[in-house]
Scaffold this active site. Structure first.
Site, PDB file in Angstrom:
ATOM      1  N   LYS A 196       0.840  -1.193   0.000  1.00  0.00           N
ATOM      2  CA  LYS A 196       0.000   0.000   0.000  1.00  0.00           C
ATOM      3  C   LYS A 196       0.885   1.257   0.000  1.00  0.00           C
ATOM      4  O   LYS A 196       0.700   2.153  -0.793  1.00  0.00           O
ATOM      5  CB  LYS A 196      -0.918  -0.044   1.223  1.00  0.00           C
ATOM      6  CG  LYS A 196      -1.825   1.138   1.365  1.00  0.00           C
ATOM      7  CD  LYS A 196      -2.808   0.946   2.507  1.00  0.00           C
ATOM      8  CE  LYS A 196      -3.519   2.253   2.798  1.00  0.00           C
ATOM      9  NZ  LYS A 196      -4.524   2.130   3.841  1.00  0.00           N
ATOM     10  N   GLU A 202      10.548  -4.487   4.645  1.00  0.00           N
ATOM     11  CA  GLU A 202      10.643  -5.904   4.259  1.00  0.00           C
ATOM     12  C   GLU A 202      10.368  -6.057   2.767  1.00  0.00           C
ATOM     13  O   GLU A 202      11.102  -6.719   2.036  1.00  0.00           O
ATOM     14  CB  GLU A 202       9.631  -6.763   5.037  1.00  0.00           C
ATOM     15  CG  GLU A 202       9.893  -6.878   6.520  1.00  0.00           C
ATOM     16  CD  GLU A 202       9.154  -5.829   7.330  1.00  0.00           C
ATOM     17  OE1 GLU A 202       8.896  -4.724   6.813  1.00  0.00           O
ATOM     18  OE2 GLU A 202       8.842  -6.118   8.501  1.00  0.00           O
ATOM     19  N   GLY A 254      -4.899  -2.064   4.737  1.00  0.00           N
ATOM     20  CA  GLY A 254      -4.072  -3.188   4.282  1.00  0.00           C
ATOM     21  C   GLY A 254      -4.735  -4.537   4.505  1.00  0.00           C
ATOM     22  O   GLY A 254      -4.784  -5.387   3.614  1.00  0.00           O
ATOM     23  N   ARG A 255      -5.296  -4.739   5.700  1.00  0.00           N
ATOM     24  CA  ARG A 255      -5.865  -6.059   6.019  1.00  0.00           C
ATOM     25  C   ARG A 255      -7.235  -6.278   5.391  1.00  0.00           C
ATOM     26  O   ARG A 255      -7.841  -7.337   5.567  1.00  0.00           O
ATOM     27  CB  ARG A 255      -5.914  -6.240   7.544  1.00  0.00           C
ATOM     28  CG  ARG A 255      -6.560  -5.109   8.302  1.00  0.00           C
ATOM     29  CD  ARG A 255      -6.266  -5.214   9.801  1.00  0.00           C
ATOM     30  NE  ARG A 255      -6.807  -4.105  10.569  1.00  0.00           N
ATOM     31  CZ  ARG A 255      -6.165  -2.944  10.768  1.00  0.00           C
ATOM     32  NH1 ARG A 255      -4.984  -2.733  10.223  1.00  0.00           N
ATOM     33  NH2 ARG A 255      -6.713  -1.991  11.498  1.00  0.00           N
ATOM     34  N   GLU A 340      -5.034  -6.914  14.637  1.00  0.00           N
ATOM     35  CA  GLU A 340      -4.552  -5.578  14.256  1.00  0.00           C
ATOM     36  C   GLU A 340      -5.712  -4.580  14.322  1.00  0.00           C
ATOM     37  O   GLU A 340      -5.518  -3.397  14.568  1.00  0.00           O
ATOM     38  CB  GLU A 340      -3.935  -5.612  12.845  1.00  0.00           C
ATOM     39  CG  GLU A 340      -3.049  -4.414  12.549  1.00  0.00           C
ATOM     40  CD  GLU A 340      -2.207  -4.575  11.297  1.00  0.00           C
ATOM     41  OE1 GLU A 340      -0.986  -4.810  11.400  1.00  0.00           O
ATOM     42  OE2 GLU A 340      -2.764  -4.462  10.189  1.00  0.00           O
ATOM     43  N   HIS A 371      -4.437 -33.657  16.838  1.00  0.00           N
ATOM     44  CA  HIS A 371      -3.293 -34.469  17.272  1.00  0.00           C
ATOM     45  C   HIS A 371      -2.191 -33.591  17.850  1.00  0.00           C
ATOM     46  O   HIS A 371      -1.036 -34.017  17.925  1.00  0.00           O
ATOM     47  CB  HIS A 371      -2.795 -35.302  16.095  1.00  0.00           C
ATOM     48  CG  HIS A 371      -3.867 -36.218  15.582  1.00  0.00           C
ATOM     49  ND1 HIS A 371      -4.094 -37.458  16.120  1.00  0.00           N
ATOM     50  CD2 HIS A 371      -4.840 -36.018  14.645  1.00  0.00           C
ATOM     51  CE1 HIS A 371      -5.128 -38.017  15.497  1.00  0.00           C
ATOM     52  NE2 HIS A 371      -5.607 -37.155  14.608  1.00  0.00           N
ATOM     53  N   LYS A 500       8.840  -0.831  14.367  1.00  0.00           N
ATOM     54  CA  LYS A 500       9.428  -0.457  13.070  1.00  0.00           C
ATOM     55  C   LYS A 500      10.490   0.612  13.271  1.00  0.00           C
ATOM     56  O   LYS A 500      11.586   0.549  12.715  1.00  0.00           O
ATOM     57  CB  LYS A 500       8.359   0.110  12.124  1.00  0.00           C
ATOM     58  CG  LYS A 500       7.429  -0.908  11.521  1.00  0.00           C
ATOM     59  CD  LYS A 500       6.538  -0.206  10.481  1.00  0.00           C
ATOM     60  CE  LYS A 500       5.335  -1.038  10.120  1.00  0.00           C
ATOM     61  NZ  LYS A 500       4.345  -0.341   9.306  1.00  0.00           N
TER      62      LYS A 500
HETATM   63  O1  F6P Z   1       2.945  -3.174   9.810  1.00  0.00           O
HETATM   64  C1  F6P Z   1       1.596  -3.231   9.645  1.00  0.00           C
HETATM   65  C2  F6P Z   1       1.157  -2.893   8.260  1.00  0.00           C
HETATM   66  O2  F6P Z   1       1.057  -1.526   8.111  1.00  0.00           O
HETATM   67  C3  F6P Z   1      -0.156  -3.583   7.932  1.00  0.00           C
HETATM   68  O3  F6P Z   1      -1.243  -2.910   8.396  1.00  0.00           O
HETATM   69  C4  F6P Z   1      -0.070  -3.715   6.463  1.00  0.00           C
HETATM   70  O4  F6P Z   1      -0.963  -4.669   5.976  1.00  0.00           O
HETATM   71  C5  F6P Z   1       1.376  -4.115   6.296  1.00  0.00           C
HETATM   72  O5  F6P Z   1       2.060  -3.371   7.280  1.00  0.00           O
HETATM   73  C6  F6P Z   1       1.983  -3.883   4.949  1.00  0.00           C
HETATM   74  O6  F6P Z   1       1.938  -2.545   4.569  1.00  0.00           O
HETATM   75  P1  F6P Z   1       2.162  -2.127   3.071  1.00  0.00           P
HETATM   76  O7  F6P Z   1       1.086  -2.751   2.252  1.00  0.00           O
HETATM   77  O8  F6P Z   1       2.098  -0.640   3.075  1.00  0.00           O
HETATM   78  O9  F6P Z   1       3.514  -2.633   2.643  1.00  0.00           O
END
Ligand code: F6P
Length: 535
Positions: A196, A202, A254-255, A340, A371, A500
């Site tokens: 987003k 990452e 995002g979610r 979240e 199990h 972060k």
């Molecule tokens: O760290 C949390 C978050 O902001 C989530 O809410 C989101 O889904 C994820 O990181 C990834 O964010 P982006 O889509 O901006 O890379």
């Protein structure tokens, strides 16, 4: 807010769930909700008509109906970010005009879906290719909502796959991208960078690694990279041409984003038609949520069951147990969606909340979990409400006998949790095995199941794209209703920021470029260990 319910709880906490069925022969029907292809059964809980009345009264008290409409109409209900919350619009691109900040959002949404469909068609037909020919593999690079939704939905819809193979890289741990890239061809791989913000460390680290891999392997990043993002600036800075960018707006959290461009990998795997069916499933749940009375409203009753178990009964976790191997990432998906969204400590106005908020959500598919951790569900000292999901039939007619066994296990578990086994029953069993006296009782006590452990079951005919859409939208609205009742903002996630920030300050320390002075003793000792080990 919960006083009436707490009193009712003390009245019913000694009630045996199984007795509620004797008292009311129609309990199964009366304490379940049917909508479309779905049946949600909450009869194996201690919810009585009085409890349900008090729970639905909470919806009135908290003005759920008005807040629900504010969400669907584009009100800025995410108050701490001053944003609308309109993921529901993504699943209804052909709906009527919807104004946000004075402009219609529906027309651009339609255009984006059509662009996604055109691209998916070209990739799937082999018209759009890499330097080595038709795309055989797609690598979606994203994390959190830019990963969990696409992974969960792609796995869930495996029987519908007829497109390129899809892989998902999320973790910044180099092992993740390494293990995927080593088995695919850089000349026939399409890379999707899903973010987003397009700044998530990452994702950007993995995207840069993928680009180097494509270049080194004779591929062409200009042809082989797509971006899914709200930021035109960042995607351009990364060098992705505009025609390869699929944008969306900041009113998609995002979610909640799998329904739009972030779902492109799903569309590539199962095709535009199946993706549309997924959207239509979600939209049908939206319509139901907006119109059904509380007691017949599936998301509302799922939410109220959650409030009852967590805030009233005080059970701090809930287990999501899909008896559906293809829903194996649903628990992880729901962890983000629920925790979240509702893992907050302050009310919308910033004041501390006087009650617990979102429960810990966890789980594994059945029968595997049986199990592993079910021992604790049945005989542990904590009560953990179990949420079962199961399809009436599978996708493999030749393996129908597997499916029957799967369903039998699912139903057996909810029955066992409710019924339990008394000491008398256990003694009978042990006596039949030849035990006597004190040893008989000792052995029997280990075989007692307290029972009375609540569970719910969501059952559906088959896990189709339409049903998957219904299930995901059901849980989204559950989170919304719980959030409104708890009086929190379910749509921000400030709790992820501190870690972060600290990771950014720690990166140069781990690399040995800066001194660890000022850090606490534990962090310094851990850094020393890493440095000594030759990081
Ligand atoms: O760290 C949390 C978050 O902001 C989530 O809410 C989101 O889904 C994820 O990181 C990834 O964010 P982006 O889509 O901006 O890379």
């Amino acid at each position: 807010m919960l006083t009436v319910l707490k009193t009712l709880h003390s009245d019913v906490c000694s009630v045996d769930i199984i007795d509620l069925f004797d008292k009311d022969p129609n309990r199964a029907e009366g304490f379940s909700v049917r909508f479309g292809d779905l049946l949600f059964d909450y009869s194996k809980t201690r919810i009585t008509p009085e409890v349900r009345g008090a729970l639905t009264a909470l919806c009135e008290k908290r003005d759920v109906a008005a807040k629900r409409e504010a969400m669907f109409q584009g009100g800025r209900i995410n108050e701490t970010e001053q944003r609308a919350v309109l993921h529901t619009a993504l699943r209804d691109p052909d709906g009527p005009e919807l104004l946000v900040d004075g402009g219609d959002i529906r027309a651009p949404l339609r255009k984006t879906v059509e662009r996604m469909e055109a691209l998916a068609g070209r990739v799937r037909s082999g018209e759009m290719q890499g330097p080595g020919g038709a795309f055989t593999d797609v690598v979606n690079i994203g994390i959190g909502g830019s990963d969990l939704g696409p992974v969960m939905a792609t796995l869930a819809l495996a029987p519908y796959h007829d497109g390129p193979r899809c892989h998902f890289v999320s973790n910044v741990d180099g092992a993740h991208i390494h293990d995927i890239l080593q088995r695919i061809d850089p000349k026939t791989t399409l890379v999707i960078v899903a973010s987003k913000t397009f700044t998530t460390i990452e994702t950007m680290t993995n995207a840069a690694t993928a680009r180097r891999w494509i270049e080194a392997g004779g591929g062409d990043p200009a042809q082989q990279f797509l971006a899914l993002s709200t930021s035109e600036e960042e995607t351009a800075a990364f060098g992705i041409p505009r025609k390869h960018v699929f944008g969306f707006e900041d009113w998609v959290g995002g979610r909640y984003s799998v329904w739009g461009p972030i779902g492109l990998s799903v569309m590539l795997a199962v095709g535009p038609e199946n993706f549309r069916a997924f959207l239509a499933g979600g939209k049908s749940m939206d319509d139901h949520f907006r119109s059904a009375p509380w007691q017949q409203n599936m998301p509302v009753m799922l939410a109220l069951t959650g409030i009852w178990h967590n805030q009233v009964c005080g059970y701090p976790t809930r287990a999501v147990l899909p008896y559906d191997q293809r829903l194996r990432r649903l628990p992880a998906y729901l962890q983000q969606l629920e925790m979240e969204s509702n893992g907050k400590s302050v009310a919308m106005d910033g004041s501390p909340l006087p009650y617990p908020t979102g429960p810990v959500v966890w789980g594994e598919p059945g029968t595997n979990g049986q199990h592993a951790f079910y021992q604790l569900l049945h005989q542990g000292t904590s009560v953990i409400p179990a949420e079962f999901l199961v399809a009436a039939k599978g996708h493999e007619p030749e393996l129908a006998h597997h499916h029957k066994l799967l369903v039998a296990n699912c139903l057996a578990q909810s029955e066992a949790l409710m019924r339990g086994r008394s000491l008398e029953e256990a003694c009978v069993l042990m006596r039949a095995k030849g035990y006597e006296g004190a040893e008989l009782e000792r052995q029997a006590r280990h075989r007692v199941f307290p029972g009375n452990r609540p569970s719910t079951t969501l059952i559906y005919p088959q896990l189709t794209p339409h049903v998957l859409g219904q299930i995901i939208a059901l849980y989204e609205h559950r989170v919304f209703v719980e959030g409104v009742i708890l009086g929190i903002n379910s749509f921000d996630q400030w709790g992820v920021e501190l870690g972060k920030e600290l990771a950014n300050t720690l990166a140069p320390l781990v690399a040995g470029e800066k001194s660890a002075e000022g850090k606490d003793g534990s962090t310094r000792a851990l850094l020393d260990f890493v440095r000594e080990a030759g990081n």
